[in-house]
Design an enzyme around this catalytic site. Sequence first.
Site, PDB file in Angstrom:
ATOM      1  N   GLU A 481       0.816  -1.233   0.000  1.00  0.00           N
ATOM      2  CA  GLU A 481       0.000   0.000   0.000  1.00  0.00           C
ATOM      3  C   GLU A 481       0.840   1.270   0.000  1.00  0.00           C
ATOM      4  OE1 GLU A 481      -2.347  -0.813   3.548  1.00  0.00           O
ATOM      5  OE2 GLU A 481      -4.020  -1.449   2.317  1.00  0.00           O
TER       6      GLU A 481
HETATM    7  C1  BMA Z   1      -4.424  -3.834   4.625  1.00  0.00           C
HETATM    8  C2  BMA Z   1      -3.271  -4.751   4.829  1.00  0.00           C
HETATM    9  C3  BMA Z   1      -2.785  -4.794   6.215  1.00  0.00           C
HETATM   10  C4  BMA Z   1      -3.913  -4.691   7.175  1.00  0.00           C
HETATM   11  C5  BMA Z   1      -5.237  -4.952   6.504  1.00  0.00           C
HETATM   12  C6  BMA Z   1      -6.388  -4.790   7.414  1.00  0.00           C
HETATM   13  O1  BMA Z   1      -4.078  -2.538   4.768  1.00  0.00           O
HETATM   14  O2  BMA Z   1      -2.284  -4.437   3.935  1.00  0.00           O
HETATM   15  O3  BMA Z   1      -1.841  -3.794   6.426  1.00  0.00           O
HETATM   16  O4  BMA Z   1      -3.705  -5.557   8.210  1.00  0.00           O
HETATM   17  O5  BMA Z   1      -5.446  -4.078   5.462  1.00  0.00           O
HETATM   18  O6  BMA Z   1      -6.476  -3.454   7.873  1.00  0.00           O
END
Ligand code: BMA
Length: 998
Positions: A481
């Site tokens: 991300e």
């Molecule tokens: C996304 C993932 C994790 C996180 C999940 C739930 O952002 O990449 O970083 O645990 O969502 O929030």
Amino acid sequence: MAMFKTFIVLLVAPTVISQNVIDLSGSNWTLTNPPYNNISVPGSVPSQAHLDLYAADVISDPYYGLNDFNLRWVANSNWTYSTSTAGLDMSKSTQTWLLFNGLDTFTRIEFCGQPVASTNNQFRQYYFDVSALLNNCASPTLSINFGSAPMIADQIAVEPNQETWPYGVEIIYEFPNRQFIRKEQSDFGWDWGPAFAPAGIWQPAYVLQLSSPPDASSEIYVRNSDFGISRVGQLNNLPPDQSAPWLLNASLDVLGTLPKGAALSYAFRDSSTNKTVSSGNLTNLMSSNSTITGTAILDPSAYELWWPRGLGSQNLYNLTVSVVDCSGTTLASVNRRTGFRTIVLNMEVISEEQIAQGIAPGNNWHFEINGHEFYAKGSNFIPPDAFWPRVTETKMQQLFDSVTAGNQNMLRVWASGAYTPDFIYDIADQEGVLMWSEFEFGDALYPTDQEFIDNVAEEVTYNVRRVNHHPSLALWAGGNELESLELQNVNQTSPDEYNYYLAQYEQLFLDTIINIVYANSKSISYIPSSTTNGYLDLNFSLPKPMTERYNNKTPGSVYGDTDYYNYDSLVAFNYSSYPVGRFANEFGYHSMPSLQSWQEAVSPEDLYFNSSTIQLRNHHYPPGGLNTSNYANTSKGMGEMTIAAERWYPVPNKTDSVANFSAWCHTTQIFQADFYKSEIQFYRRGSGFPNRQLGSLYWQLEDIWQAPSWAGIEYDGRWKVLHYVAKDIYQPVIISPFYNITTGDFEIYVTSDLWSPATGTASFQWYQWDGSPITNISTPSTAFTVGALNTTRVYATTIDNSSLDYNNAIFYMNITAEGQLPNTKSKTTFNHDNFFHAYSLADAELVDPGISLTYSNDTQNVTVEATGGIAVWTWLDYPAGVLLNFDSNGFLLLPGQPREVSYTLKSDTTNGLWTGQVSVENRSMEITESTPPGRSDSDKTGSVNNYDGHSMEHSVPNWQGGSDLLRSLKRAAAYTRSINDLVVQTDPLVLTPSRQQQ
Ligand code: BMA
């Protein structure tokens, strides 16, 4: 007395040379903590201080209760592991090396009482020539002092001229400043896990002695290797010519000195028959003192391709590469199991031909295996334990058995854990599970001073080379991300600084890492971050080969993969709220683990929703720091689960409080599964829509500990409702409902990810909940053909309130289809069923279905039957002490259609007694209004401290108490999503035969 194993490595004739390889694994270590004089306990390798302290009874189970908070002192301390190394040859004609495959993380190493080195990267392999130290060594002790990672991270953060970022860019879970250090990022806390920040020798370690006679070649030891198999002429990120021969690239990193004129030979043996397939010498040799590299061109007709599960066989070959000196003596050999395949992430511009087929312009974003497009079905893999040394092969084999039983062919190995050990890739190779692998950077931006970059470069080089031979390796991604969340965050909060941080991002992920990937692998594709809009340009002659697209998008075009979280459960089943992209790499909603998991981790008095232990083990939303009483954040996450459960299902109202707690936990799992199913069938349908959507990897495969999370598999391996439902909806040919509340359109689609058309019949029927068919609406069966990797509409109508009482109506649909699984010769029959109800089950006029459950000693299967009405979300439960999975669970049961369910038993400590304790539950039994499971007042006032990173897609609903608001909801509540470039879905694609894979 040391008990280390001394291996005599026998090398291939003509001359036998001995190396003294002392494996430091085992328990002959001592763990001490200088300030705590009384702590001196047996230590082990591989291990971490928490595990050794627990084994010595100094601390209690780190996973119990709130020990994640109570044991912060362990993370805040320095720990020393020491041992005495016996069996060393003290002669001067010997080179002595220390070799560490993983030190976690900050160490000062001493050997023979003298300093050797300091280390600061958990993910690097370290090796030190300690020959000189041994010359004056009274006692060959090895001592490794581990500094406290949280403390050191804090010190680095305040060094003069240290980098800083706009507020909120670093998502702080518990310990801050993780971005300054190269340690598993989730060791400092995450929204599904604890923050133990462990320390220790977490991977094998060795003392190596190589004879180094002055008048002859010295011995060598291969510390790492890089074996890559690609098509001749292949370039990373681009589809290769599938008719080209194979190219083997083999490169060995050695300790000791490579003699002049050293050569490389290779041999491939079929891993199932052990017969040699081909052998020879490598050419184009290049060598330095410590690395030797060569290539061979291989006849493609000699090798069977490796395919992911469901798409063909997992053919594997054992490859031996040997270093031979000019007299023909084999100096060292390395064996690796590998396979022949190409896997490419195709991000090329959508061609005119594709546009003519109805595919929206923009860029592709899908994987191709051996030149074939396919639908990637899977989930996201997180560290399976906060302590890697206790992740066993058995546990991982069981997990991958669940992955393949769940019809998954790809895992995304998420970016903020640790690089996956080889034994896990070996299991993935064998089971046919593609591993989208990531470098360990996530939900933060990272420093770019030269020391940091150099440190990362070593880490990346080591790991890319180490795992390159695995056919399951599908992709390298820079991090998690980083573009969709982190750079966006800067852009929104500090637009003036955007270019500055963008340049840093590119320095790390586009100047540094991509070039290391391309230099060490000829075939693996690279993206700088998960969730990306792909590239504008790819030019291998430029120093920065990839020019990223970022937000440079044309309206109406589709690019890239999507990441979607929405905690407003009101819109959970409204598919117009889901993102339209080419691939969904993560999406989800959290749920509670089962009662059985809770019982492993909390005391019986804590088995209720408002228990502080239960609440504080929920880290969504994370505490946002070291505060151990942030009920405000956790109760938002707890509230999201209970609101969703109340909104969409009859809620439990059992008199026994533990049974009620268990049923509530289960209801949160039903919502989770229902929501994921809705999304997955939407994404899969997209394979035949203009966005040509070719992947769905939900968040997340498995749990790191016993706590609420997005996982489908609990810490002990038990499947939540989600894993069963995902298994069902990841079948090759599925039927799914789509209801648009705004227009009233109700459509049913059949979607197939086979590589050739399938034909069959779809049948439909409205029922009342008591099981009687509704006959005034005609629902004739339909014959259909669904194209390869395509979708077809098999039924369409309009839902309006005049024709039916939708609180007493359920639409049942099923298909039987004939088709061919890829790379098989015979036809397979595919059956799938599904159901739809227009309104919330909370309001449905459910009846007690009178379910019977029988166990047959003959077949050893259980049979469930509904006798009084339709059973929805029928759930077979089994006691603690057993690990198994039923072949199906969480299903709809129609009266008069008994269902025999088999199971796969993985472990049993009950001596078979569990068979008498299987129970069946279903939502139809919970037909009374009830009170919520208990909430605290803090729920209503909580703010999300220091956790604004997910504001883009993770929206937090306002707490809505009171059941009035939660009633009379329609499954696809009205909701408008304001996304400019949303591509309106139209009719399925008409893919020409050339595009349909055969
Ligand atoms: C996304 C993932 C994790 C996180 C999940 C739930 O952002 O990449 O970083 O645990 O969502 O929030």
